[in-house]
Design a protein around this motif. Structure first.
Motif, mmCIF file in Angstrom:
data_model
loop_
_atom_site.group_PDB
_atom_site.id
_atom_site.type_symbol
_atom_site.label_atom_id
_atom_site.label_comp_id
_atom_site.label_asym_id
_atom_site.label_seq_id
_atom_site.Cartn_x
_atom_site.Cartn_y
_atom_site.Cartn_z
ATOM 1 N N LEU A 25 0.826 -1.207 0.000
ATOM 2 C CA LEU A 25 0.000 0.000 0.000
ATOM 3 C C LEU A 25 0.858 1.254 0.000
ATOM 4 O O LEU A 25 0.489 2.257 -0.615
ATOM 5 N N CYS A 26 1.989 1.206 0.695
ATOM 6 C CA CYS A 26 2.896 2.358 0.675
ATOM 7 C C CYS A 26 3.297 2.680 -0.759
ATOM 8 O O CYS A 26 3.311 3.849 -1.168
ATOM 9 N N TYR A 27 3.608 1.645 -1.522
ATOM 10 C CA TYR A 27 4.060 1.870 -2.897
ATOM 11 C C TYR A 27 2.919 2.350 -3.784
ATOM 12 O O TYR A 27 3.078 3.306 -4.554
ATOM 13 N N ILE A 55 10.966 3.435 0.690
ATOM 14 C CA ILE A 55 10.447 2.336 1.510
ATOM 15 C C ILE A 55 11.589 1.488 2.050
ATOM 16 O O ILE A 55 11.663 1.190 3.251
ATOM 17 N N LEU A 56 12.496 1.081 1.163
ATOM 18 C CA LEU A 56 13.623 0.248 1.621
ATOM 19 C C LEU A 56 14.540 1.035 2.557
ATOM 20 O O LEU A 56 15.075 0.480 3.523
ATOM 21 N N GLY A 88 14.567 7.584 4.358
ATOM 22 C CA GLY A 88 13.352 6.804 4.466
ATOM 23 C C GLY A 88 12.125 7.696 4.534
ATOM 24 O O GLY A 88 12.222 8.881 4.887
ATOM 25 N N CYS A 89 10.977 7.151 4.211
ATOM 26 C CA CYS A 89 9.758 7.966 4.143
ATOM 27 C C CYS A 89 9.364 8.528 5.499
ATOM 28 O O CYS A 89 8.633 9.520 5.569
ATOM 29 N N MET A 149 4.836 3.733 8.318
ATOM 30 C CA MET A 149 5.169 4.498 7.115
ATOM 31 C C MET A 149 3.989 5.389 6.752
ATOM 32 O O MET A 149 2.834 5.004 6.927
ATOM 33 N N TYR A 150 4.286 6.552 6.212
ATOM 34 C CA TYR A 150 3.242 7.529 5.930
ATOM 35 C C TYR A 150 3.561 8.275 4.649
ATOM 36 O O TYR A 150 4.712 8.444 4.281
ATOM 37 N N THR A 151 2.513 8.721 3.979
ATOM 38 C CA THR A 151 2.643 9.644 2.869
ATOM 39 C C THR A 151 1.310 10.375 2.735
ATOM 40 O O THR A 151 0.403 10.177 3.550
ATOM 41 N N LYS A 152 1.167 11.208 1.738
ATOM 42 C CA LYS A 152 -0.049 11.995 1.589
ATOM 43 C C LYS A 152 -1.268 11.082 1.457
ATOM 44 O O LYS A 152 -1.286 10.166 0.643
#
Length: 361
Positions: free
Chosen positions: A125-127, A136-137, A146-147, A157-160
């Motif tokens: 899902l992160c990708y 991610i790695l 890292g993110c 892990m987080y993103t918009k």
């Protein structure tokens, strides 16, 4: 005679003299189809009169994109397994290879502006939410790039518009309260159960009196979906999203899928299931294989073209892994940063009372 011989030699030389490159043109063409329509498995329904369609159209462009993304997730997880065994990755690490169709189908069925929150086993899902393999790695190896700046690891892990993963799965009391609140307030929320058939080391048949998880919402409508078919997941997600957007409230989806690795890296994954079971799934229901066969058999792509994508993906994963093992780790001073989102810098105590760090947002 000399003139005749000279003329003959001149003709011979002109015949063997290389012609300019522009004088020869090689044209290669491939007779690909632009799209194809497939029958997909009918979803089981709960408290619904109608469900997702039983056919789905796949364009060549979408098929190639789905294939590349699924193969990237697969190879990224295999690389993470390798890095963990080489001790570049420490702590918890939950791999999702085998479940790629869930993430690609889910993303294909919603909008980038929609919001996702999930538990662990979230690398896929992160990708699909937009994070790069490199970020991610690098997060898995605890590096600055890292993110989450190397401080979140596999579980955080987080993103918009993506809030997770998180270390807690849907505990029954809490998820029941969430079902109730979503229905009470008529929230546009899709609850998703990724049923990969095992809860840590226990099969669902041994753990649950009823394995019909799509009915667990009680008063919520539900769908049970073939989570190994990216098209089935995509169409079910579109249906669920349309249901929510139309103001009908929340809905529950159970994606029947399978994980190839153990629960976590400390679990070999073969003490509570047989190697034959895993191989049977790989040979008959692998999501990447199913998509590849659909595309090749319907002239959406050739075997050689898809093999070329495989080569490109592996090369990109290797380059990302090289970066993730050489990028610097965050400094000790960075540990206190990014705790709050909008506060001015302030002092925070470190591992003991004599060490102070400055927290910045």
């Amino acid at each position: 005679m000399r003139k005749m011989l000279a003329a003959a030699v001149s003709r011979m030389l002109s015949d063997i003299t290389p012609k300019p490159a522009t004088s020869r043109v090689l044209v290669a063409s491939c007779d690909y189809s632009n799209d194809a329509t497939f029958e997909i498995k009918k979803c089981d329904l709960y408290r619904l009169e109608d469900g997702p369609p039983v056919t789905a159209m796949l364009t060549r462009e979408d098929g190639l994109r789905y294939y590349r993304v699924m193969q990237t997730i697969r190879q990224m997880e295999l690389k993470a397994d390798q890095l963990y065994k080489q001790k570049f990755i420490r702590g918890f690490c939950h791999l999702c290879d085998g479940q790629e169709a869930c993430y690609v189908g889910l993303e294909a069925g919603i909008n980038p502006s929609d919001h996702i929150i999930t538990s662990y086993r979230a690398h896929g899902l992160c990708y699909t939410r937009g994070l790069s393999v490199q970020s991610i790695l690098a997060e898995l190896t605890g590096r600055r790039s890292g993110c989450a700046k190397g401080k979140g690891g596999s579980m955080h892990m987080y993103t918009k518009n993506f809030y997770g993963g998180n270390g807690i799965v849907g505990a029954q009391g809490q998820i029941s309260e969430a079902y109730n609140m979503a229905a009470l307030w008529n929230l546009p929320c899709i609850f998703i159960c990724e049923n990969n058939r095992y809860g840590m080391g226990t099969s669902v048949e041994r753990a649950a009196a009823s394995t019909e998880y799509y009915k667990r919402g009680n008063f919520l409508p539900g769908l049970r979906v073939d989570g190994m078919d990216v098209l089935c997941v995509r169409e079910a997600t579109k249906f669920a999203a349309d249901y929510c957007r139309s103001g009908k409230g929340p809905i529950l989806m159970e994606l029947q899928t399978y994980r190839y690795h153990g629960h976590s890296m400390s679990d070999p994954g073969v003490s509570y299931r047989t190697r034959e079971e895993i191989q049977n799934v790989r040979s008959k229901s692998d999501p990447i294989m199913l998509l590849r066969d659909k595309m090749v058999n319907n002239k959406l792509a050739s075997v050689e073209e898809l093999k070329g994508i495989d080569v490109e993906v592996r090369q990109a994963i290797d380059e990302a892994a090289q970066f993730a093992t050489t990028d610097p780790e965050p400094s000790l001073e960075d540990l206190g940063q990014h705790i709050y989102s909008s506060n001015p810098p302030f002092e925070i105590r470190g591992a003991n009372q004599w060490i102070k760090f400055k927290s910045v947002s």
